[in-house]
Enzyme design. Structure first.
Site, PDB file in Angstrom:
ATOM      1  N   HIS A   1      41.443 -11.245 -26.922  1.00  0.00           N
ATOM      2  CA  HIS A   1      39.698 -11.570 -27.032  1.00  0.00           C
ATOM      3  C   HIS A   1      39.186 -12.976 -26.455  1.00  0.00           C
ATOM      4  CE1 HIS A   1      37.537 -13.031 -30.811  1.00  0.00           C
ATOM      5  NE2 HIS A   1      37.548 -15.220 -29.373  1.00  0.00           N
TER       6      HIS A   1
ATOM      7  N   GLU B   1      13.019  19.505 -25.758  1.00  0.00           N
ATOM      8  CA  GLU B   1      14.256  19.567 -26.075  1.00  0.00           C
ATOM      9  C   GLU B   1      14.380  20.721 -27.107  1.00  0.00           C
ATOM     10  OE1 GLU B   1      17.930  19.488 -25.166  1.00  0.00           O
ATOM     11  OE2 GLU B   1      17.525  21.461 -26.564  1.00  0.00           O
TER      12      GLU B   1
ATOM     13  N   ASP C   1      33.910  23.326 -12.645  1.00  0.00           N
ATOM     14  CA  ASP C   1      32.977  23.613 -12.828  1.00  0.00           C
ATOM     15  C   ASP C   1      32.636  25.257 -12.562  1.00  0.00           C
ATOM     16  OD1 ASP C   1      31.929  21.430 -13.819  1.00  0.00           O
ATOM     17  OD2 ASP C   1      30.616  20.994 -12.058  1.00  0.00           O
TER      18      ASP C   1
ATOM     19  N   ALA D   1      16.199  19.962 -16.396  1.00  0.00           N
ATOM     20  CA  ALA D   1      17.584  19.637 -16.541  1.00  0.00           C
ATOM     21  C   ALA D   1      18.233  20.136 -17.490  1.00  0.00           C
ATOM     22  CB  ALA D   1      18.046  17.842 -16.944  1.00  0.00           C
TER      23      ALA D   1
ATOM     24  N   ALA E   1      34.058  15.831 -14.405  1.00  0.00           N
ATOM     25  CA  ALA E   1      34.544  15.164 -12.981  1.00  0.00           C
ATOM     26  C   ALA E   1      36.413  15.543 -13.291  1.00  0.00           C
ATOM     27  CB  ALA E   1      33.939  14.218 -12.023  1.00  0.00           C
TER      28      ALA E   1
ATOM     29  N   ILE F   1      22.508  15.313 -19.004  1.00  0.00           N
ATOM     30  CA  ILE F   1      21.832  14.861 -17.460  1.00  0.00           C
ATOM     31  C   ILE F   1      20.296  14.429 -18.017  1.00  0.00           C
ATOM     32  CG2 ILE F   1      20.195  15.686 -15.468  1.00  0.00           C
ATOM     33  CD1 ILE F   1      22.692  17.374 -15.117  1.00  0.00           C
TER      34      ILE F   1
ATOM     35  N   LYS G   1      25.176   7.289 -11.191  1.00  0.00           N
ATOM     36  CA  LYS G   1      25.260   5.756 -11.574  1.00  0.00           C
ATOM     37  C   LYS G   1      25.144   4.468 -11.447  1.00  0.00           C
ATOM     38  CE  LYS G   1      26.800   8.437 -14.401  1.00  0.00           C
ATOM     39  NZ  LYS G   1      26.976  10.098 -14.878  1.00  0.00           N
TER      40      LYS G   1
HETATM   41  P1  FAD Z   1      31.257  20.182  -7.727  1.00  0.00           P
HETATM   42  O1  FAD Z   1      31.402  19.084  -7.726  1.00  0.00           O
HETATM   43  O2  FAD Z   1      30.308  20.929  -8.254  1.00  0.00           O
HETATM   44  O3  FAD Z   1      32.006  20.254  -5.785  1.00  0.00           O
HETATM   45  C1  FAD Z   1      32.040  21.684  -5.417  1.00  0.00           C
HETATM   46  C2  FAD Z   1      31.634  22.044  -3.711  1.00  0.00           C
HETATM   47  O4  FAD Z   1      32.018  23.782  -2.869  1.00  0.00           O
HETATM   48  C3  FAD Z   1      30.354  21.214  -3.482  1.00  0.00           C
HETATM   49  O5  FAD Z   1      31.010  20.634  -1.996  1.00  0.00           O
HETATM   50  C4  FAD Z   1      29.965  22.962  -3.021  1.00  0.00           C
HETATM   51  O6  FAD Z   1      29.754  22.545  -1.468  1.00  0.00           O
HETATM   52  C5  FAD Z   1      30.795  23.645  -1.947  1.00  0.00           C
HETATM   53  N1  FAD Z   1      31.294  24.886  -2.081  1.00  0.00           N
HETATM   54  C6  FAD Z   1      31.220  25.587  -2.305  1.00  0.00           C
HETATM   55  N2  FAD Z   1      31.027  26.636  -1.976  1.00  0.00           N
HETATM   56  C7  FAD Z   1      31.697  26.504  -1.037  1.00  0.00           C
HETATM   57  C8  FAD Z   1      31.628  28.020  -0.329  1.00  0.00           C
HETATM   58  N3  FAD Z   1      31.728  29.449  -0.353  1.00  0.00           N
HETATM   59  N4  FAD Z   1      32.794  27.128   1.042  1.00  0.00           N
HETATM   60  C9  FAD Z   1      32.816  25.611   0.735  1.00  0.00           C
HETATM   61  N5  FAD Z   1      32.064  24.827   0.040  1.00  0.00           N
HETATM   62  C10 FAD Z   1      31.639  25.422  -0.644  1.00  0.00           C
HETATM   63  N6  FAD Z   1      31.047  14.300 -14.516  1.00  0.00           N
HETATM   64  C11 FAD Z   1      31.511  13.188 -14.656  1.00  0.00           C
HETATM   65  O7  FAD Z   1      32.535  13.151 -15.360  1.00  0.00           O
HETATM   66  N7  FAD Z   1      30.895  12.168 -14.974  1.00  0.00           N
HETATM   67  C12 FAD Z   1      29.184  11.847 -15.094  1.00  0.00           C
HETATM   68  O8  FAD Z   1      29.332  10.790 -15.091  1.00  0.00           O
HETATM   69  C13 FAD Z   1      29.618  12.976 -14.264  1.00  0.00           C
HETATM   70  N8  FAD Z   1      27.625  13.040 -13.875  1.00  0.00           N
HETATM   71  C14 FAD Z   1      26.668  13.633 -13.462  1.00  0.00           C
HETATM   72  C15 FAD Z   1      25.857  13.628 -13.221  1.00  0.00           C
HETATM   73  C16 FAD Z   1      25.105  14.812 -12.477  1.00  0.00           C
HETATM   74  C17 FAD Z   1      23.358  14.398 -12.358  1.00  0.00           C
HETATM   75  C18 FAD Z   1      25.708  15.967 -11.945  1.00  0.00           C
HETATM   76  C19 FAD Z   1      24.421  17.170 -11.624  1.00  0.00           C
HETATM   77  C20 FAD Z   1      26.731  16.081 -12.664  1.00  0.00           C
HETATM   78  C21 FAD Z   1      27.711  15.187 -13.553  1.00  0.00           C
HETATM   79  N9  FAD Z   1      28.690  14.817 -13.205  1.00  0.00           N
HETATM   80  C22 FAD Z   1      29.578  14.594 -14.352  1.00  0.00           C
HETATM   81  C23 FAD Z   1      29.599  16.752 -13.437  1.00  0.00           C
HETATM   82  C24 FAD Z   1      30.250  16.424 -12.405  1.00  0.00           C
HETATM   83  O9  FAD Z   1      29.134  16.086 -10.929  1.00  0.00           O
HETATM   84  C25 FAD Z   1      30.747  17.949 -12.259  1.00  0.00           C
HETATM   85  O10 FAD Z   1      32.105  18.752 -13.422  1.00  0.00           O
HETATM   86  C26 FAD Z   1      31.567  18.312 -11.350  1.00  0.00           C
HETATM   87  O11 FAD Z   1      31.468  17.432  -9.678  1.00  0.00           O
HETATM   88  C27 FAD Z   1      32.399  19.327 -11.020  1.00  0.00           C
HETATM   89  O12 FAD Z   1      32.976  19.094  -9.823  1.00  0.00           O
HETATM   90  P2  FAD Z   1      34.237  20.626  -8.947  1.00  0.00           P
HETATM   91  O13 FAD Z   1      35.265  19.881  -7.889  1.00  0.00           O
HETATM   92  O14 FAD Z   1      33.795  21.764  -9.806  1.00  0.00           O
HETATM   93  O15 FAD Z   1      33.117  20.926  -8.530  1.00  0.00           O
HETATM   94  P1  NAI Z   2      23.184  20.581 -20.940  1.00  0.00           P
HETATM   95  O1  NAI Z   2      23.692  22.309 -21.303  1.00  0.00           O
HETATM   96  O2  NAI Z   2      24.126  19.520 -21.391  1.00  0.00           O
HETATM   97  O3  NAI Z   2      22.456  20.298 -20.968  1.00  0.00           O
HETATM   98  C1  NAI Z   2      20.938  21.443 -20.972  1.00  0.00           C
HETATM   99  C2  NAI Z   2      19.616  21.238 -22.409  1.00  0.00           C
HETATM  100  O4  NAI Z   2      18.699  22.003 -22.149  1.00  0.00           O
HETATM  101  C3  NAI Z   2      19.982  21.931 -23.843  1.00  0.00           C
HETATM  102  O5  NAI Z   2      20.247  20.468 -24.912  1.00  0.00           O
HETATM  103  C4  NAI Z   2      19.069  22.965 -23.611  1.00  0.00           C
HETATM  104  O6  NAI Z   2      18.548  23.087 -25.251  1.00  0.00           O
HETATM  105  C5  NAI Z   2      18.242  21.966 -23.044  1.00  0.00           C
HETATM  106  N1  NAI Z   2      17.033  23.485 -22.456  1.00  0.00           N
HETATM  107  C6  NAI Z   2      18.104  24.591 -22.188  1.00  0.00           C
HETATM  108  N2  NAI Z   2      16.285  25.285 -21.911  1.00  0.00           N
HETATM  109  C7  NAI Z   2      15.340  24.648 -22.144  1.00  0.00           C
HETATM  110  C8  NAI Z   2      13.755  25.285 -22.251  1.00  0.00           C
HETATM  111  N3  NAI Z   2      14.101  26.478 -21.400  1.00  0.00           N
HETATM  112  N4  NAI Z   2      13.224  24.231 -22.474  1.00  0.00           N
HETATM  113  C9  NAI Z   2      13.760  22.984 -23.531  1.00  0.00           C
HETATM  114  N5  NAI Z   2      15.269  22.537 -23.262  1.00  0.00           N
HETATM  115  C10 NAI Z   2      15.883  23.238 -22.573  1.00  0.00           C
HETATM  116  O7  NAI Z   2      22.855  20.574 -19.399  1.00  0.00           O
HETATM  117  P2  NAI Z   2      22.572  20.006 -18.429  1.00  0.00           P
HETATM  118  O8  NAI Z   2      21.843  18.571 -18.889  1.00  0.00           O
HETATM  119  O9  NAI Z   2      21.583  19.723 -17.303  1.00  0.00           O
HETATM  120  O10 NAI Z   2      24.475  18.767 -18.051  1.00  0.00           O
HETATM  121  C11 NAI Z   2      24.896  20.048 -17.271  1.00  0.00           C
HETATM  122  C12 NAI Z   2      26.238  19.126 -17.253  1.00  0.00           C
HETATM  123  O11 NAI Z   2      26.667  18.131 -15.795  1.00  0.00           O
HETATM  124  C13 NAI Z   2      26.883  18.981 -18.352  1.00  0.00           C
HETATM  125  O12 NAI Z   2      27.291  19.518 -19.143  1.00  0.00           O
HETATM  126  C14 NAI Z   2      27.503  17.553 -18.554  1.00  0.00           C
HETATM  127  O13 NAI Z   2      28.955  18.546 -18.489  1.00  0.00           O
HETATM  128  C15 NAI Z   2      27.757  18.037 -16.991  1.00  0.00           C
HETATM  129  N6  NAI Z   2      26.633  16.044 -17.008  1.00  0.00           N
HETATM  130  C16 NAI Z   2      27.610  15.195 -17.048  1.00  0.00           C
HETATM  131  C17 NAI Z   2      27.370  14.173 -17.630  1.00  0.00           C
HETATM  132  C18 NAI Z   2      28.361  12.805 -17.637  1.00  0.00           C
HETATM  133  O14 NAI Z   2      29.896  12.854 -18.226  1.00  0.00           O
HETATM  134  N7  NAI Z   2      27.737  11.565 -18.068  1.00  0.00           N
HETATM  135  C19 NAI Z   2      26.641  13.229 -16.410  1.00  0.00           C
HETATM  136  C20 NAI Z   2      25.783  14.591 -16.121  1.00  0.00           C
HETATM  137  C21 NAI Z   2      25.950  16.078 -15.834  1.00  0.00           C
END
Ligand code: FAD
Ligand code: NAI
Length: 475
Positions: A444, A205, A313, A270, A321, A186, A52
């Site tokens: 408004h 895609e 997750d 992604a 999150a 993503i 973000k």
């Molecule tokens: P995580 O955030 O993955 O945290 C898990 C933690 O556990 C990590 O720090 C890891 O190091 C630690 N860990 C793992 N195994 C061990 C172990 N054995 N011992 C100690 N520590 C350990 N979600 C949204 O809602 N809004 C968004 O805008 C959004 N944007 C995203 C953008 C990107 C690029 C990505 C990749 C994800 C995004 N998400 C977003 C998804 C969001 O990041 C995840 O849903 C969220 O982080 C999940 O939280 P979590 O606590 O389950 O796991």
């Molecule tokens: P995703 O599951 O949303 O999308 C992955 C895409 O890749 C799918 O559309 C799939 O059909 C495609 N794909 C898979 N294999 C392929 C291939 N070989 N060739 C072409 N296309 C292929 O997963 P993504 O985008 O990696 O995000 C993971 C998670 O992170 C999401 O499920 C979301 O929950 C979280 N996230 C949330 C955000 C938010 O809330 N704003 C922002 C970013 C991530």
């Protein structure tokens, strides 16, 4: 080796884990949290927050393109400096992750740095990076180890200039060109970001549509907007492998028409995320139940091993999150002696493209199939004063209303959609009817007026568009 006993121990300090730690501590429990890599997890370090911050920079740059329309005359074209942008992003991340550490201290949560391994007797071993280790026991364990990018098993994925969402945040310069494999959340957010920073972006895609879970009308508009900005979106295109060719990456794709390839300086993978089960090996040996790679839990967030909970997750939730945090709160409440259930009924989904997308509840397609009596209407931002004043009139708000006047779904594409969706989420959660929303005075000029107007439109009497445009409501 030191040995201590805790009421609740949490493995992983992402938004699931750290929120559950705070929640359990505030209920009087003695709490430990183990984190192997970074406080705040994926979300704060390589997910929600850095993305973000970078999207904010990208959108600012994008908005400068229309600065002259606002009377802001730039002396020269803006020059984007990637290292400075990365420094801003790092500052944001540092502030947020430092905040989590402060919260742990403020709530008397003991933090253990290292890889936590749990066994069925609820003993946690912590292996630090310097080779030292410690051990403690707990009455209840909350597994919050999150997820990591899924790397598809195909040639070339570990090559140079092939990135994923863990590794794309510290580039030295803006890529000239990028192929994004996967048009999920993503892929689309990062495509939007890189495009605004000046990269030529192609999204590949494999499904017939990008952003499959998004309402079709919303998705279609976003695809048109991104296309106008120069992003190429190719659907029904399954990436099969990546090679090097002439100093570039060559991405090989199978399509209905046969094999084709796309060249670019960088490739971003992604294609979804997979559960991170590091440290859970002994629990699996003891029979920890899984379902398609994720830990299986009941509605109390408890696994099949009594007293061991799993959240975020790591489990089949929403991959968001805020859902991880809510699951963390539910697990913490249950781990500290109460009995509450997790509800997935109302989950707001934010997507941080510009314009933003946000939705809650069912899509129009689902409504037409399952609720033929539903009233469905959309209200355009062009008719909302605040949207016109800030020059952001692309998009609309769509509501899907059930036979009792309840909101079944809402879809917003437009300015600040990710904040606005909270009003509809609250209405759904509180089982408010459309009358109650319509009777609520909205300030408004604000964008929130668009939410009320969408409801009025569905009822057949919008104020700021002619009622005939609301004809679909009567259908
Ligand atoms: P995580 O955030 O993955 O945290 C898990 C933690 O556990 C990590 O720090 C890891 O190091 C630690 N860990 C793992 N195994 C061990 C172990 N054995 N011992 C100690 N520590 C350990 N979600 C949204 O809602 N809004 C968004 O805008 C959004 N944007 C995203 C953008 C990107 C690029 C990505 C990749 C994800 C995004 N998400 C977003 C998804 C969001 O990041 C995840 O849903 C969220 O982080 C999940 O939280 P979590 O606590 O389950 O796991
Ligand atoms: P995703 O599951 O949303 O999308 C992955 C895409 O890749 C799918 O559309 C799939 O059909 C495609 N794909 C898979 N294999 C392929 C291939 N070989 N060739 C072409 N296309 C292929 O997963 P993504 O985008 O990696 O995000 C993971 C998670 O992170 C999401 O499920 C979301 O929950 C979280 N996230 C949330 C955000 C938010 O809330 N704003 C922002 C970013 C991530």
């Amino acid at each position: 080796m030191t040995s201590t006993h805790y009421d609740v121990a949490i493995i992983g300090a992402g938004p699931g884990g750290y929120v559950s730690a705070i929640s359990a501590a505030q209920r009087g429990a003695k709490v430990a949290i183990v984190e192997k890599q970074y406080m705040g997890g994926t979300c704060l370090n390589v997910g929600c927050i850095p993305s973000k911050a970078m999207l904010h920079i990208a959108e600012t740059l994008h908005n400068l393109e229309s600065a002259a329309d606002l009377g802001i005359m730039l002396q020269q074209s803006p020059v984007f400096n990637m290292p400075r942008a990365v420094a801003f992003k790092d500052k944001v991340v540092k502030r947020m992750t430092g905040g989590v550490s402060t919260l742990m201290k403020g709530n008397n949560v003991d933090v253990f740095d290292g890889i936590g391994t749990v066994d069925a007797s609820k003993t946690v071993s912590v292996q630090k990076s310097d080779g030292s280790s410690s051990e403690f026991t707990a009455d209840k364990i909350i597994l919050a180890t999150g997820s990591v990018p899924f790397i598809p098993p195909m040639p070339g994925v570990d090559g140079d200039h092939v990135m994923n969402s863990d590794t794309c945040w510290n580039l030295p310069k803006t890529p000239e060109s990028l192929v994004c494999v996967g048009g999920g959340v993503i892929g689309i957010e990062l495509a939007c970001m890189f495009n605004a920073l000046g990269t030529k972006v192609t999204i590949l895609e494999m499904l017939p549509d990008v952003l499959a879970p998004v309402d079709a009308e919303v998705r279609k508009l976003l695809v048109r907007i991104l296309g106008k900005r120069g992003i190429t979106i190719v659907t029904n295109a399954k990436v099969e492998g990546i090679e090097d060719e002439g100093g570039q990456k060559k991405v090989n794709v199978s399509t209905e028409q046969g094999a084709v390839s796309y060249n670019a300086e960088y490739v971003l993978l992604a294609v979804s995320r997979r559960a991170n089960t590091t440290g859970l090996e002994k629990l699996f040996e003891f029979g920890l139940d899984t379902d398609r790679g994720r830990v299986r839990v009941n509605e109390h967030m408890e696994t099949n091993l009594p007293g061991i909970y799993a959240i975020g997750d790591l489990v089949h939730g929403a991959g968001l999150a805020h859902v991880a945090s809510t699951e963390g709160e539910v697990a913490a409440v249950n781990a500290t002696g109460q009995n509450v259930k997790m509800s997935y009924d109302v989950i707001p989904n934010p997507i941080y493209t510009f314009p933003e997308i946000a939705f809650v509840g069912i899509t129009e397609a689902v409504a037409r199939e399952k609720y033929p009596e539903a009233r469905i209407e959309r209200f355009p931002w062009t008719a909302i004063g605040k949207a016109v004043a800030i020059g952001e009139t692309e998009g609309f708000t769509k509501v899907i209303i059930g036979k009792y006047g309840e909101i079944l779904g809402a879809h917003i594409i437009g300015p600040d959609a990710t904040n606005l969706i909270t009003e509809y989420s609250l209405a759904m959660r509180g089982e408010l009817t459309v009358d109650e929303i319509a009777d609520t005075i909205h300030p408004h000029p604000t964008l929130s007026e668009g939410l009320r107007e969408a409801i009025l439109a569905a009822e057949g009497h919008p104020i700021h568009i002619p009622p005939k445009q609301a004809a679909r409501a009567a259908r």
